[in-house]
Write an enzyme that holds these catalytic residues in place. Structure first.
Site, PDB file in Angstrom:
ATOM      1  N   ASN A  94       0.817  -1.224   0.000  1.00  0.00           N
ATOM      2  CA  ASN A  94       0.000   0.000   0.000  1.00  0.00           C
ATOM      3  C   ASN A  94       0.850   1.273   0.000  1.00  0.00           C
ATOM      4  OD1 ASN A  94      -2.056  -1.819   0.120  1.00  0.00           O
ATOM      5  ND2 ASN A  94      -2.676  -1.358   2.225  1.00  0.00           N
ATOM      6  N   THR A 139     -14.327  39.087 -30.624  1.00  0.00           N
ATOM      7  CA  THR A 139     -15.133  38.593 -29.512  1.00  0.00           C
ATOM      8  C   THR A 139     -16.346  37.966 -30.184  1.00  0.00           C
ATOM      9  OG1 THR A 139     -16.335  40.668 -29.292  1.00  0.00           O
ATOM     10  CG2 THR A 139     -14.390  40.427 -27.908  1.00  0.00           C
ATOM     11  N   HIS A 140     -16.859  36.897 -29.641  1.00  0.00           N
ATOM     12  CA  HIS A 140     -17.944  36.125 -30.278  1.00  0.00           C
ATOM     13  C   HIS A 140     -17.554  35.650 -31.684  1.00  0.00           C
ATOM     14  CE1 HIS A 140     -20.611  38.079 -27.229  1.00  0.00           C
ATOM     15  NE2 HIS A 140     -19.832  39.125 -27.501  1.00  0.00           N
ATOM     16  N   SER A 261      -5.668  15.324 -49.090  1.00  0.00           N
ATOM     17  CA  SER A 261      -6.837  14.462 -49.180  1.00  0.00           C
ATOM     18  C   SER A 261      -6.615  13.505 -50.333  1.00  0.00           C
ATOM     19  CB  SER A 261      -8.078  15.323 -49.438  1.00  0.00           C
ATOM     20  OG  SER A 261      -9.052  14.555 -50.104  1.00  0.00           O
ATOM     21  N   LYS A 267      -6.570  20.197 -51.038  1.00  0.00           N
ATOM     22  CA  LYS A 267      -6.671  20.275 -49.579  1.00  0.00           C
ATOM     23  C   LYS A 267      -5.352  20.124 -48.844  1.00  0.00           C
ATOM     24  CE  LYS A 267     -10.179  19.030 -47.361  1.00  0.00           C
ATOM     25  NZ  LYS A 267     -11.437  18.576 -46.849  1.00  0.00           N
ATOM     26  N   ASN A 269      -5.052  19.544 -44.962  1.00  0.00           N
ATOM     27  CA  ASN A 269      -5.837  19.410 -43.736  1.00  0.00           C
ATOM     28  C   ASN A 269      -4.974  19.595 -42.483  1.00  0.00           C
ATOM     29  OD1 ASN A 269      -8.152  18.814 -45.206  1.00  0.00           O
ATOM     30  ND2 ASN A 269      -7.620  16.642 -45.314  1.00  0.00           N
ATOM     31  N   GLU A 274      -6.168  19.412 -35.341  1.00  0.00           N
ATOM     32  CA  GLU A 274      -7.458  18.783 -35.016  1.00  0.00           C
ATOM     33  C   GLU A 274      -7.295  17.696 -33.957  1.00  0.00           C
ATOM     34  OE1 GLU A 274      -7.990  18.246 -39.451  1.00  0.00           O
ATOM     35  OE2 GLU A 274     -10.075  18.232 -38.818  1.00  0.00           O
ATOM     36  N   TYR A 301      -6.691   2.134   2.306  1.00  0.00           N
ATOM     37  CA  TYR A 301      -6.538   1.615   0.945  1.00  0.00           C
ATOM     38  C   TYR A 301      -7.688   0.695   0.583  1.00  0.00           C
ATOM     39  CZ  TYR A 301      -4.742  -0.995  -3.043  1.00  0.00           C
ATOM     40  OH  TYR A 301      -4.610  -1.575  -4.275  1.00  0.00           O
ATOM     41  N   GLN A 306      -6.308   0.599  -7.489  1.00  0.00           N
ATOM     42  CA  GLN A 306      -5.472   0.062  -8.576  1.00  0.00           C
ATOM     43  C   GLN A 306      -5.922   0.635  -9.929  1.00  0.00           C
ATOM     44  OE1 GLN A 306      -3.890  -4.047  -8.490  1.00  0.00           O
ATOM     45  NE2 GLN A 306      -5.342  -4.451 -10.143  1.00  0.00           N
TER      46      GLN A 306
END
Ligand code: ARG
Length: 442
Positions: A94, A139-140, A261, A267, A269, A274, A301, A306
């Site tokens: 332990n 902003t937004h 792609s 493309k 990517n 991501e 414990y 575990q």
């Protein structure tokens, strides 16, 4: 039973830490006269042999032996015989597992400390190369006011700087040694817990043996720190995904950090970004997973604990990988600063500058100035032009007192340069922020 009980499949990652802990424990036992110097020496040598077997991938792990602690102890018995059994005097699995896990997490915190700093340097480098590049501030996700590229990059330096401070705080709180708490109540042997703590690089022994074996706060705190940091990585990754799109074109990922792609040749990517954005899911999952394991456990414990390891192992791997992928991506990335600047000019980003001018020069109350500016923006929209393209007489038809001087503020360079309040976007302020962080990181 064997299938559900065994942990060797994953806790073999604690092998090195387990051996470190055992060596310190054996030295302490010998120094205290609890075991003989001879036995201690045999144990030390046996453990060294095991470590080299593990490092050279020759060690044979057995699921019947349940976990890493039993696997190592059993191998020690094969190598040095019955004397191996003296190692487990005055300790229990332990306090052993709590110690191993703390050392493992401490190593990860040190690795994260270094990785965050490296990432911060990459951001600082980006900030320095474009300290006065103008871009739209949002902003937004709507165009708000022009800001500088350096300012935006340094915002992330602040975020990762807080992560760094959290890493250090977590390390400091973690750094007390549980070894010697034994099963939960301490031991009747005359051990020296300060000796063991020092050997293992802890600041001191833990104070309460019951808490020592039932505490996993250090693992939860690690996951908490990692979660916040992964959230920062995810936000940055998200901006880079947006910015690298054909609609924005603010940045271009290098070939090394993007993919093509198979059917659309145009493309590029932003896969790395991501994936960094997505990987936070695993870290948050680990965080929720472990706190759920802990929330209903009585002291001290329980075998439930575990289930702490796989969460933390996966989160640590994911976090460190994401930090370094982000660093590589940023170092390789090309910034299209002409496009940034062109975008900063659209969307009436300097409307606030016009309102501020009306307050300063015509002494209008801000709310009135805001309203008047709104009318001027509407007029420009109808005409399909920018604010600075309205003629003076067009402006005067809305607010008669307006003068030629207004055109001075209707440009981007003026706009960002004028926001030189402490922490603001003016290049002078950003340079100050950069210098400050360079000093703090050096
Ligand atoms: N494999 C166990 C764990 O990871 C070690 C501690 C086991 N202790 C015990 N009393 N069964 O938590």
């Amino acid at each position: 039973m064997e299938a559900i009980n065994t942990s060797i499949g994953f806790d073999k990652r604690l092998a090195e830490q387990d051996i470190r802990g055992s060596r310190a424990h054996a030295s302490m036992l010998a120094a205290q006269g609890i075991i003989s110097e001879e036995d201690s020496r045999a144990i030390q040598e046996g453990l060294s042999t095991i470590l080299s077997e593990i490092e050279s991938d020759q060690f044979v792990y057995s699921t019947v032996l349940e976990d890493i602690h039993m696997n190592i102890e059993s191998r020690l018995n094969e190598i040095i015989g019955e004397r191996a059994g003296r190692l487990h005097t005055a300790r229990s699995r332990n306090d052993q597992v709590a110690t191993d896990f703390k050392i493992w997490i401490r190593d990860q915190l040190d690795a994260a400390d270094a990785a965050i700093k490296t990432l911060m340097w990459a951001l600082i480098k980006q900030a320095e190369s474009g300290v006065d590049w103008i871009m739209p501030g949002f902003t937004h996700l709507q165009t708000a006011q022009p800001v500088t590229w350096g300012h935006h990059m340094m915002a992330y330096v602040e975020m990762f700087g807080r992560d760094l401070s959290r890493v250090r705080g977590a390390r400091e709180r973690l750094n007390e040694c549980p070894l010697g708490a034994a099963a939960l109540a301490g031991t009747s042997f005359p051990i020296d817990r300060t000796f063991t703590a020092n050997e293992l690089g802890f600041n001191r022994p833990t104070r309460n043996s019951i808490d020592s074996v039932s505490d996993r706060d250090f693992a939860l705190e690690f996951l908490g720190v990692a979660s916040i940091s992964a959230m920062h990585l995810s936000r940055l990754a998200d901006e880079l995904v947006i910015w690298s799109s054909a609609q924005f074109r603010f940045v271009q990922m290098s070939d090394r950090f993007s993919t093509g792609s198979s059917i659309m040749p145009q493309k590029r990517n932003p896969d790395a970004a991501e994936l960094i954005r997505a990987k936070i899911g695993r870290i948050l999952g680990a965080n929720v997973g472990l706190i759920t394991v802990m929330k209903g456990l009585p002291l001290a414990y329980s075998k439930d604990m575990q289930e702490d390891k796989e969460h933390v192992f996966d989160a640590a791997d994911t976090w460190l990988l994401s930090l370094s992928a982000m660093e590589g991506l940023l170092c390789d990335m090309h910034v299209n600063h002409e496009i940034l600047e062109a975008a900063a000019g659209s969307g009436f980003a300097i409307a606030t500058d016009l309102a501020d001018w009306l307050v300063r020069e015509l002494k209008l109350p801000f709310r009135t100035a805001h309203h008047v500016t709104g009318q001027l923006v509407a007029q420009a929209e109808r005409k399909g032009c920018d604010l600075h393209q309205l003629s003076l007489s067009e402006m005067q038809s809305v607010i008669p007192g307006i003068t030629e001087n207004v055109y001075d503020v209707l440009n981007l360079k003026y706009s960002v340069g004028s926001r030189d309040s402490y922490g603001g976007t003016a290049p002078e302020q950003v340079r100050r922020q950069i210098e400050d962080w360079k000093e703090r990181l050096a």
